[in-house]
Design a protein around this motif. Structure first.
Motif, PDB file in Angstrom:
ATOM      1  N   UNK A   1       0.857  -1.183   0.000  1.00 16.63           N
ATOM      2  CA  UNK A   1       0.000   0.000   0.000  1.00 16.63           C
ATOM      3  C   UNK A   1       0.893   1.233   0.000  1.00 16.63           C
ATOM      4  N   UNK A   2       0.634   2.145  -0.911  1.00 16.66           N
ATOM      5  CA  UNK A   2       1.311   3.441  -0.926  1.00 16.66           C
ATOM      6  C   UNK A   2       0.307   4.468  -0.415  1.00 16.66           C
ATOM      7  N   UNK A   3       0.676   5.215   0.610  1.00 17.82           N
ATOM      8  CA  UNK A   3      -0.262   6.163   1.217  1.00 17.82           C
ATOM      9  C   UNK A   3       0.407   7.506   1.422  1.00 17.82           C
ATOM     10  N   UNK A   4      -0.324   8.578   1.094  1.00 21.28           N
ATOM     11  CA  UNK A   4       0.229   9.910   1.290  1.00 21.28           C
ATOM     12  C   UNK A   4      -0.756  10.990   0.921  1.00 21.28           C
ATOM     13  N   UNK A   5      -0.314  12.207   1.108  1.00 25.68           N
ATOM     14  CA  UNK A   5      -1.142  13.364   0.800  1.00 25.68           C
ATOM     15  C   UNK A   5      -1.305  13.564  -0.691  1.00 25.68           C
ATOM     16  N   UNK A   6      -2.324  14.336  -1.051  1.00 30.09           N
ATOM     17  CA  UNK A   6      -2.660  14.568  -2.444  1.00 30.09           C
ATOM     18  C   UNK A   6      -1.500  15.183  -3.211  1.00 30.09           C
ATOM     19  N   UNK A   7      -0.750  16.078  -2.581  1.00 32.31           N
ATOM     20  CA  UNK A   7       0.344  16.751  -3.281  1.00 32.31           C
ATOM     21  C   UNK A   7       1.468  15.801  -3.639  1.00 32.31           C
ATOM     22  N   UNK A   8       1.941  15.027  -2.654  1.00 34.24           N
ATOM     23  CA  UNK A   8       3.055  14.114  -2.921  1.00 34.24           C
ATOM     24  C   UNK A   8       2.650  13.016  -3.902  1.00 34.24           C
ATOM     25  N   UNK A   9       1.438  12.492  -3.746  1.00 37.67           N
ATOM     26  CA  UNK A   9       1.044  11.409  -4.640  1.00 37.67           C
ATOM     27  C   UNK A   9       0.696  11.921  -6.028  1.00 37.67           C
ATOM     28  N   UNK A  10       0.354  13.207  -6.157  1.00 36.78           N
ATOM     29  CA  UNK A  10       0.200  13.790  -7.500  1.00 36.78           C
ATOM     30  C   UNK A  10       1.549  13.788  -8.225  1.00 36.78           C
ATOM     31  N   UNK A  11       2.619  14.026  -7.484  1.00 35.75           N
ATOM     32  CA  UNK A  11       3.950  13.958  -8.096  1.00 35.75           C
ATOM     33  C   UNK A  11       4.270  12.534  -8.537  1.00 35.75           C
TER      34      UNK A  11
END
Length: 363
Positions: free
Chosen positions: A258-268
């Motif tokens: 599972x990869x989990x993170x905020x919208x900004x980092x995962x948008x990158x």
């Protein structure tokens, strides 16, 4: 301690690892044990033709033991152990025993399998052990010793410093690890963090975990815990280093990630960036707008996202319009992850959150 020089592209000053400091302290202490005199500064030999000299911060010669200590200089790297006092106490060992390592105060002990050291061993990594053995042999040859010694490495306040590292999660208890593969700390290379990610995967695999999670921070880690009930040693503090997690899992797979993170980092990540640090990659409003356009979003929403101040601003605009931008970002991040894994047997899911820890997208 002499300066280590500067990295050519940035001008930042190199530093020395705890392993290099422990090697220098051991060299000084063993020399004093054999000769009665501490070399100060003490010079050591490291890979890549580096030969630093270290000033001794403390020295103590007893009847059958010698102790020397060095203050670690991490250069311009924001290293948690910068300024730590690394000491070595050296005593004679039994004939033919070689170098025996012990954990002094502030150095941890391995309690879980999966690390490059057996359970019960002091957390002095293989390369620092090799450096220390080589320098003990050199001192023995020069000063007439046998090379049979007990080396006890300690780090002042190491147990407290270790709480700010991965050590508790990796099953290293009681203090820090003595680290370093070259002896040199490259500023902002984050090599110790990336190495900790790899060791975290090793420990999870050795524990038999079938599911691990790479999380960008404490909030995403909490969300993953709530969603999946994963144990602590299945949680990888990925930070900005998504690429480090994915590349290591490609070679050492776990059935589910599972990869989990905020919208900004995962948008990158969705855009293909594997280093998510703000200094090394940026959220692209144009890329987010393209996601909205391709999902059938109206022209005014596409333009609103393209001119949004942040990824969170874009997300909130899409939430009002009823368009699942979080899911689109999650799908893009998953596609990037699968591309890096290159067919490795790892199932991937992605969880996107906002700053409050609310799940706003999944794939």
């Amino acid at each position: 301690m002499t300066a280590a020089g500067r990295e050519r592209s940035t001008g930042l000053r190199y530093g020395w690892t705890t392993g290099a400091c422990a090697t220098a302290a051991t060299t000084a202490a063993y020399t004093a044990l054999l000769t009665g005199e501490f070399p100060d500064p003490v010079r050591i030999d490291l890979p890549h033709d580096k030969h630093p000299s270290f000033a001794l911060a403390t020295e103590r010669l007893e009847n059958r033991a010698a102790t020397a200590a060095i203050v670690k200089d991490a250069g311009d790297d924001p290293d948690v152990t910068h300024g730590a006092l690394v000491s070595a106490r050296v005593t004679h060992g039994g004939p033919g025993t070689g170098v025996t390592f012990r954990a002094g105060r502030g150095v941890g002990t391995v309690t879980k399998p999966g690390l490059p050291l057996p359970v019960g061993e002091p957390a002095i990594n293989p390369m620092p052990r090799q450096f220390i053995r080589e320098h003990v042999a050199a001192v023995a040859a020069t000063c007439g010793g046998t090379g049979d010694v007990v080396v006890e490495i300690a780090v002042e306040n190491g147990e407290e410093l270790a709480r700010r590292t991965w050590n508790p999660r990796l099953g290293i208890v009681g203090g820090l690890s003595i680290l370093g593969t070259t002896g040199v700390v490259v500023p902002y290379s984050c090599s110790s963090w990336i190495d900790s990610i790899r060791r975290g995967i090793d420990v999870a695999r050795a524990a038999g975990h079938q599911h691990v999670a790479g999380c960008t921070g404490s909030t995403s880690e909490r969300v993953v815990r709530e969603l999946y009930g994963l144990p602590e040693d299945a949680l990888l503090d990925m930070g900005d280093f998504a690429g480090a997690v994915l590349k290591y899992l490609r070679r050492h797979p776990v059935p589910r990630l599972t990869v989990a993170g905020g919208i900004g980092k995962l948008a990158k990540l969705a855009e293909g960036h594997l280093d998510l640090h703000s200094a090394r990659s940026q959220v692209s409003p144009d890329a987010l707008a393209a996601l909205v356009r391709d999902a059938g979003g109206p022209a005014e929403l596409v333009e609103g996202v393209r001119t949004a101040n942040t990824a969170l601003d874009a997300l909130q605009q899409c939430q009002v319009a009823g368009l699942p931008l979080g899911d689109l970002v999650a799908a893009g991040a998953r596609e990037t992850a699968l591309g890096v894994l290159r067919g490795a047997p790892v199932e991937v899911d992605v969880v996107v959150i906002d700053r409050a820890g609310t799940v706003v997208g999944r794939a």
